[in-house]
Design a protein around this motif. Sequence first.
Motif, short mmCIF file in Angstrom:
data_model
loop_
_atom_site.label_atom_id
_atom_site.label_comp_id
_atom_site.label_asym_id
_atom_site.label_seq_id
_atom_site.Cartn_x
_atom_site.Cartn_y
_atom_site.Cartn_z
N ASP A 1 -30.76 -45.24 43.94
CA ASP A 1 -31.18 -43.87 43.66
C ASP A 1 -32.05 -43.25 44.74
OD1 ASP A 1 -33.71 -45.00 43.32
OD2 ASP A 1 -33.86 -44.53 41.19
N ASP B 1 -37.15 -42.44 39.90
CA ASP B 1 -36.13 -41.54 40.45
C ASP B 1 -36.70 -40.14 40.67
OD1 ASP B 1 -33.75 -40.62 41.45
OD2 ASP B 1 -32.63 -40.77 39.57
N HIS C 1 -35.45 -36.82 45.87
CA HIS C 1 -34.88 -36.97 44.53
C HIS C 1 -34.74 -35.59 43.90
CE1 HIS C 1 -35.47 -41.42 44.27
NE2 HIS C 1 -36.32 -41.12 45.25
N ASN D 1 -31.67 -38.53 41.06
CA ASN D 1 -30.41 -38.74 41.75
C ASN D 1 -29.36 -39.47 40.91
OD1 ASN D 1 -31.26 -37.42 44.07
ND2 ASN D 1 -32.17 -39.30 44.93
N GLY D 2 -29.82 -40.29 39.98
CA GLY D 2 -28.88 -41.02 39.16
C GLY D 2 -27.92 -40.14 38.39
N GLY E 1 -27.49 -43.16 43.82
CA GLY E 1 -27.38 -43.52 42.42
C GLY E 1 -25.95 -43.67 41.93
N TRP F 1 -21.55 -43.40 38.18
CA TRP F 1 -22.91 -42.97 38.54
C TRP F 1 -23.88 -43.32 37.43
CZ3 TRP F 1 -18.51 -40.01 38.73
CH2 TRP F 1 -18.22 -39.26 37.58
N ARG G 1 -29.54 -47.20 39.16
CA ARG G 1 -30.87 -47.24 39.80
C ARG G 1 -30.81 -48.02 41.11
NH1 ARG G 1 -35.40 -50.58 39.88
NH2 ARG G 1 -37.40 -49.45 40.04
N ASN H 1 -31.67 -41.72 35.17
CA ASN H 1 -32.94 -42.16 34.63
C ASN H 1 -33.23 -41.64 33.23
OD1 ASN H 1 -33.59 -39.49 35.18
ND2 ASN H 1 -35.41 -39.96 36.33
#
Length: 475
Positions: A228, A234, A239, A251-252, A261, A303, A306, A343
Amino acid sequence: MNESSSAAFLRRRRFLQSGLAVGLASIAGCAATDGPDDSDTDGSTGYGTDSASTGGSTPSTRIPTPADADGPRPDLESARVGVERVASGFSAPLDFVAPAGTDRQFVVDRVGVVSELTDAGRSDTALLDLSDRVVLGGERGLLGVAAHPEFADTGRLYVRYSTSPGGGTPDNYSHTAVLAEVTVDPEADAADDFTERTLLAVPQPQSNHNAGALAFGPDGYLYVAFGDGGGANDVGTGHVEDWYDAVAGGNGQDLTENLLGSILRIDVDERGGVDGSGNDKPYGIPASNPLVGREGLSEQYAWGFRNPWRLSFAGSDLYAADVGQDAWEELNIVERGGNYGWNVREGAHCFREDTCPATTPTGEQFVDPVAEYAHDGDLGGVSIIGGYVAESDAVPDLQGAYVFADYVAKGRLFAVDPGATPPWEIETLPVAGETDLGRYVLGFGRGQAGDLYVLTTDDPGGEGDDGQVFRISEP
């Protein structure tokens, strides 16, 4: 494993933190420089429930149990393993490569060196030395290598490494993550004259959560894991904001701003793409990638990750071990277009909130891990290290099991039975005998004969020569 049992196994229906001190130690968790972190509050009852949002307990059917029983099933209650040291003198061995069509096996050292594993141990001459371009520190380095399925003819290797920030990487970022195609003489002991072609250069805001694993699937496409971007939660520099307002970041859950991520899928045998970008990409994009024709970066295959630390295939099943933050470590079977929750969630549990949604705003349900373990649970641990399915009968009771570990080894390995109903129960495999496995497990390998290898080190800085390679054997 004989040919028939191997074929049967492959026919099975697909069912769906200390880390190397301040260095590799944060493979998993956050580096010491992350600052204080709110502890996770578990608002879920675990796998296969909607309790994260509703408090219910309806079993999930997103990852069906295999109906076929003709593949080998391990006897994990009886399984015991030994290990045989086969090579030493590495710094931090992270990856293992056994190119198809050859009898060669290579070990990838984080410092930037790929060395052949011979009957006598580590070869004196490196096949490939990228140390002049690799940046170390934190979790940076040479993080993954995969051989093209036709390596024996093409000599093509695909490498993931950290390098100094290049064009397009902001000055306040840690480094650039490079995915490159390196062509060598497939029969050479040392690739003195290799060529390198950059496929991707991805800005990395922090030094950790780089993932770096590469794997070719049975479809011939290359799967590429990205974390990530690093730091904790995150959030922070690099980010982006996403749709989930209850927890800042990240980003996750982003599909449009960057590739972080995510697990990517690309076609290294083609150029250009099918996402309307013309022919400016040095690789192709499979038309069946889930974001082709939709909003988003079409390289992405799945996607919500982490720090997916190691990928491996067993048949068509793609295993990804995603390192958690403070509370949960998770093992996933990667689905096309799957969202694994970070996240919003850590494992199958709400992250930093008592409750959380079970779906995205567009109604896509998060995919639960097939196995997970808690940092404060019976297994303990700080960072999951992904492994492989045991396809040989080197340890008969282990055949058919997925074998993995925690970064802090404590003289043990873990295993699950992929033929069981998820969530899979994690069994501990004590390592018998007098051989010291090593303090930290960094990765695994599967050799040409199907034997499994464990890659370890004793050096918490990952810069010495305490790295070792062990073959898993009967005790």
